[in-house]
Design a protein around this motif. Structure first.
Motif, short mmCIF file in Angstrom:
data_model
loop_
_atom_site.label_atom_id
_atom_site.label_comp_id
_atom_site.label_asym_id
_atom_site.label_seq_id
_atom_site.Cartn_x
_atom_site.Cartn_y
_atom_site.Cartn_z
N GLN A 115 3.71 11.87 7.90
CA GLN A 115 3.70 10.83 6.85
C GLN A 115 5.05 10.02 7.05
N GLU A 116 4.91 8.46 7.23
CA GLU A 116 6.20 7.96 7.37
C GLU A 116 6.72 7.36 6.26
N VAL A 117 8.13 7.27 5.81
CA VAL A 117 8.75 6.69 4.72
C VAL A 117 9.85 5.70 5.31
N ASP A 118 9.86 4.63 4.88
CA ASP A 118 10.93 3.68 5.47
C ASP A 118 12.29 4.02 4.19
N SER A 119 13.22 4.45 4.99
CA SER A 119 14.33 5.08 4.24
C SER A 119 15.54 3.87 3.97
N ASP A 120 15.10 2.66 4.25
CA ASP A 120 15.91 1.45 3.93
C ASP A 120 15.66 0.99 2.61
N MET A 121 15.89 1.63 1.60
CA MET A 121 15.52 1.46 0.32
C MET A 121 16.68 2.32 -0.55
N GLU A 122 16.68 1.83 -1.82
CA GLU A 122 17.50 2.64 -2.82
C GLU A 122 17.22 3.92 -2.77
N ILE A 123 18.04 4.82 -2.96
CA ILE A 123 17.82 6.35 -3.06
C ILE A 123 16.62 6.84 -3.91
N ASP A 124 16.55 6.16 -5.07
CA ASP A 124 15.61 6.68 -6.16
C ASP A 124 14.13 5.90 -5.33
N THR A 125 14.09 4.96 -4.99
CA THR A 125 12.88 4.40 -4.47
C THR A 125 12.16 5.16 -3.44
N VAL A 126 13.23 5.68 -2.50
CA VAL A 126 12.80 6.30 -1.48
C VAL A 126 12.23 7.90 -1.86
N THR A 127 12.80 8.41 -2.90
CA THR A 127 12.40 9.67 -3.60
C THR A 127 10.87 9.42 -4.26
N GLY A 128 10.88 8.18 -4.67
CA GLY A 128 9.46 7.82 -5.26
C GLY A 128 8.34 7.73 -4.32
N GLU A 129 8.69 7.14 -3.12
CA GLU A 129 7.82 7.10 -1.95
C GLU A 129 7.26 8.37 -1.59
N ILE A 130 8.45 9.13 -1.30
CA ILE A 130 8.18 10.67 -0.74
C ILE A 130 7.23 11.41 -1.76
N GLU A 131 7.69 11.34 -3.04
CA GLU A 131 6.98 11.92 -4.12
C GLU A 131 5.37 11.59 -4.18
N GLU A 132 5.05 10.28 -3.88
CA GLU A 132 3.68 9.80 -3.91
C GLU A 132 3.08 10.40 -2.71
N LEU A 133 3.71 10.44 -1.49
CA LEU A 133 3.02 10.95 -0.28
C LEU A 133 2.66 12.32 -0.25
N LEU A 134 3.59 13.24 -1.07
CA LEU A 134 3.45 14.50 -1.34
C LEU A 134 2.36 14.70 -2.37
N ARG A 135 2.08 13.87 -3.35
CA ARG A 135 0.91 14.22 -4.08
C ARG A 135 -0.23 14.13 -3.72
N SER A 136 -0.32 13.46 -2.40
CA SER A 136 -1.82 13.41 -1.58
C SER A 136 -1.80 14.51 -0.76
N CYS A 137 -0.87 15.08 -0.05
CA CYS A 137 -1.06 16.05 0.92
C CYS A 137 -0.42 17.61 0.43
N CYS A 138 0.25 17.37 -0.60
CA CYS A 138 0.99 18.93 -0.99
C CYS A 138 0.68 19.29 -2.35
N PHE A 139 1.07 18.36 -3.15
CA PHE A 139 1.11 18.93 -4.52
C PHE A 139 -0.38 19.28 -5.08
N GLU A 140 -1.55 18.34 -4.69
CA GLU A 140 -2.75 18.43 -5.37
C GLU A 140 -3.41 19.81 -5.10
N LYS A 141 -2.69 20.42 -3.73
CA LYS A 141 -3.67 21.59 -3.24
C LYS A 141 -3.32 22.90 -4.18
#
Ligand code: AP5
Length: 221
Positions: free
Chosen positions: A195-221
């Motif tokens: 899963q790709e995340v553009d890190s050229d954003m505010e630290i909080d924004t990057v965290t939010g993007e990672i969390e969203e991706l992980l919700r679909s592949c890790c946290f729901e299982k």
């Protein structure tokens, strides 16, 4: 729930790993931190890895793989929620050895998050990085300065620049990354885990993007 954070030096793996691991009670395993701890303790392994780290080269697989995989086994056998790997694997050989170990203990990777950032941003981030040698907190002179100049917010120690964050060493690390680590993107893409995340954003924004991706592949299982 075992997660890998991939990406070039300075993309923000350590910064994000601390946040994600903290929020989900995962064990944050950073191979760079493990090696720096060996150096600081003056162990034989620490002496052997120093010259590679200072030159911006990868430490040979035979010196790093067992250290990290022993910790993975240990953490996953003690009822932990899972591990968040930061800086490991860094070569195809390390990735294959990780797979063997996880299969052996009936565990698996649920996602490999690849943080992306262009080279000039990387150089700016790493040459401006300061870290606390005592508690490991990470700062940036502009993006995330300590509240009191030069002093760690967490423990008050003097923050320092890592020896491998000099610009010429950073550029060598980027070359090494492209040659030896970037092929892992294809390895995890083919496994359906990348899963790709553009890190050229505010630290909080990057965290939010990672969390969203992980919700679909890790946290729901
Ligand atoms: P290691 O410690 O793993 O270093 P690295 O992968 O090069 O990554 P960094 O720690 O430099 O960067 P990061 O992505 O964690 O960024 P950070 O969050 O700090 O490895 C060091 C050496 O150890 C290697 O060169 C090698 O010799 C050896 N080694 C380690 N593992 C190995 C392995 N598996 N095999 C072989 N050798 C191995 O952020 C960087 C800066 O940017 C900080 O100042 C931060 O505050 C700032 N920042 C972060 N995010 C943002 C943002 N969104 N906006 C603005 N600033 C930001």
């Amino acid at each position: 729930m075992n997660i890998i954070l991939l990406g070039p030096p300075g993309a923000g793996k350590g910064t994000q790993a601390k946040r994600i691991a903290g929020a989900h009670s995962l064990v944050h395993l950073s191979s760079g931190d493990l090696l720096r701890a060996e150096r600081a303790a003056g162990t034989e392994l620490g002496r052997k890895v120093s010259k590679f780290m200072d030159a911006g080269k990868l430490v040979p697989d035979e010196l790093v793989t067992q250290v990290v995989l022993n910790r993975v086994r240990q953490e996953l056998s003690s009822d932990e929620n899972g591990v968040l790997l930061d800086g490991f694997p860094r070569t195809l050989s390390q990735a294959k050895d990780l797979d063997v170990t996880l299969t052996d203990i009936e565990e698996q990777i649920c996602g490999a998050i690849n943080l992306t950032l262009d080279d000039e941003q990387i150089v700016r981030r790493l040459t401006g990085r300061r870290s606390c040698p005592k508690c490991g907190a990470v700062y940036h002179v502009k993006a995330k300065p300590p509240k009191r100049a030069g002093r760690c917010d967490v423990c008050g120690s003097e923050v320092v620049q890592r020896s491998d964050d000099a610009e010429e060493v950073v550029r060598e690390r980027l070359e090494v990354y492209r040659r030896q680590t970037q092929p892992l993107e294809e390895y995890y893409r083919q496994a359906g885990l990348l899963q790709e995340v553009d890190s050229d954003m505010e630290i909080d924004t990057v965290t939010g993007e990672i969390e969203e991706l992980l919700r679909s592949c890790c946290f729901e299982k």
